[in-house]
Design a protein around this motif. Sequence first.
Motif, mmCIF file in Angstrom:
data_model
loop_
_atom_site.group_PDB
_atom_site.id
_atom_site.type_symbol
_atom_site.label_atom_id
_atom_site.label_comp_id
_atom_site.label_asym_id
_atom_site.label_seq_id
_atom_site.Cartn_x
_atom_site.Cartn_y
_atom_site.Cartn_z
ATOM 1 N N VAL A 31 0.852 -1.188 0.000
ATOM 2 C CA VAL A 31 0.000 0.000 0.000
ATOM 3 C C VAL A 31 0.890 1.241 0.000
ATOM 4 C CG1 VAL A 31 -1.802 1.278 1.229
ATOM 5 C CG2 VAL A 31 -1.784 -1.235 1.279
ATOM 6 N N LEU A 33 0.760 5.317 0.449
ATOM 7 C CA LEU A 33 -0.089 6.375 0.980
ATOM 8 C C LEU A 33 0.515 7.736 0.646
ATOM 9 C CD1 LEU A 33 0.076 3.954 3.505
ATOM 10 C CD2 LEU A 33 -2.015 5.223 4.001
ATOM 11 N N TRP A 44 -0.011 10.032 7.960
ATOM 12 C CA TRP A 44 -0.525 8.670 7.838
ATOM 13 C C TRP A 44 -0.064 7.749 8.958
ATOM 14 C CZ3 TRP A 44 -4.261 8.583 4.578
ATOM 15 C CH2 TRP A 44 -4.212 9.285 3.354
ATOM 16 N N ALA A 48 -0.939 3.864 8.676
ATOM 17 C CA ALA A 48 0.134 2.964 8.237
ATOM 18 C C ALA A 48 0.378 1.854 9.253
ATOM 19 C CB ALA A 48 1.414 3.761 7.993
ATOM 20 N N ILE A 51 -2.416 -0.685 8.891
ATOM 21 C CA ILE A 51 -2.248 -1.454 7.657
ATOM 22 C C ILE A 51 -1.142 -2.492 7.824
ATOM 23 C CG2 ILE A 51 -1.498 -1.290 5.246
ATOM 24 C CD1 ILE A 51 -2.973 1.452 5.187
ATOM 25 N N HIS A 56 0.029 -6.051 5.660
ATOM 26 C CA HIS A 56 0.457 -5.402 4.420
ATOM 27 C C HIS A 56 1.648 -4.490 4.678
ATOM 28 C CE1 HIS A 56 -3.343 -6.459 2.280
ATOM 29 N NE2 HIS A 56 -3.838 -6.392 3.507
ATOM 30 N N THR A 57 2.547 -4.376 3.697
ATOM 31 C CA THR A 57 3.610 -3.386 3.763
ATOM 32 C C THR A 57 3.047 -2.046 3.309
ATOM 33 O OG1 THR A 57 5.286 -5.064 3.268
ATOM 34 C CG2 THR A 57 5.906 -2.756 2.974
ATOM 35 N N ALA A 58 3.257 -1.003 4.101
ATOM 36 C CA ALA A 58 2.729 0.326 3.797
ATOM 37 C C ALA A 58 3.888 1.301 3.596
ATOM 38 C CB ALA A 58 1.816 0.817 4.910
ATOM 39 N N THR A 60 4.630 5.251 3.258
ATOM 40 C CA THR A 60 4.150 6.624 3.377
ATOM 41 C C THR A 60 5.215 7.536 2.791
ATOM 42 O OG1 THR A 60 5.046 6.784 5.624
ATOM 43 C CG2 THR A 60 2.738 6.127 5.398
ATOM 44 N N ASN A 279 -9.522 4.230 9.120
ATOM 45 C CA ASN A 279 -8.742 3.000 9.031
ATOM 46 C C ASN A 279 -9.635 1.784 8.802
ATOM 47 O OD1 ASN A 279 -6.438 4.507 9.515
ATOM 48 N ND2 ASN A 279 -6.361 4.017 11.690
#
Length: 291
Positions: A31, A33, A44, A48, A51, A56-58, A60, A279
């Motif tokens: 993801v 952002l 975020w 983050a 998430i 999931h890897t987020a 920002t 979220n």
Amino acid sequence: MKVQTRFAGAAGNELVADEHQPRGEPRGTPVVLLHGGGQTRHAWGGAARRIADSGHTAFTVDQRGHGESAWVDGKAYAFDDFAADAGAVCREVFARRGKQPVLVGASLGGISGLMAEYLDGPDLLSGLVLVDITPHMDPDGVSRIQGFMAERMREGFATLEEAAAAIAAYLPHRKQPRSLDGLAKNLRQGRDGRYRWHWDPAFIDGPRNINTGSAIVQQRLADAARALRIPVLLVRGQQSELVTEEAVAAFREMTPHARFVDVSGAGHMVAGDRNDAFNDAVLDFLDQLGD
């Protein structure tokens, strides 16, 4: 776990980002952002973490001219420039992770993602979350937001408390934070000791600023919305000064498969006003995409 990373923008400009890594092996799509105009990647933080906690890897990202990312030579801050950077970041995330990312974009970040998907073709993203942004932006709302941003961008503030008071006057509905640590990340302290917003003033008043080409931007965004074929979620703040109910209806006609969540008690800064509700909406969207 959070580690700092970097991306190259479309012009070779450095983009600073945080990679929020899940515990154990990541699952699902990565993801990306992208914050709104005048913000930084730190907007975020809560999203983050949620998430990443979901597996999931987020990523920002500080967009060009914002936060710790480079101020761009030539002062290029038109929508197309931000969209080109978004495309470059998402292609690099695919190269690192082997999966097209979901892009979550607030305001400017949403426009960047929408235009990037349109310009780069159907293989850029696996999903798009537009946060309080549609092709039809209320002009009075735009003027109010940009007016607040520009009012003290040169003069700055003597203290963090003075900056906090200005924000409180602009956003009276928002609960005041107990600490100013978060606000400090959106300001930079100059040699004169004053605090100024953590973005290049050319974003507002430069030769190629965010209003460049505004006469045709709405039509191009509408074309981009009609062309969307990937899963889409629109999250609106119910008290938004930028996205009206009519704008939502128009977007849902242009993109009939899009999902929609209206967050009560939130204005344009949805993630900041109602972080938990925001979220929940994003995580539900990611869950419905599957792994």
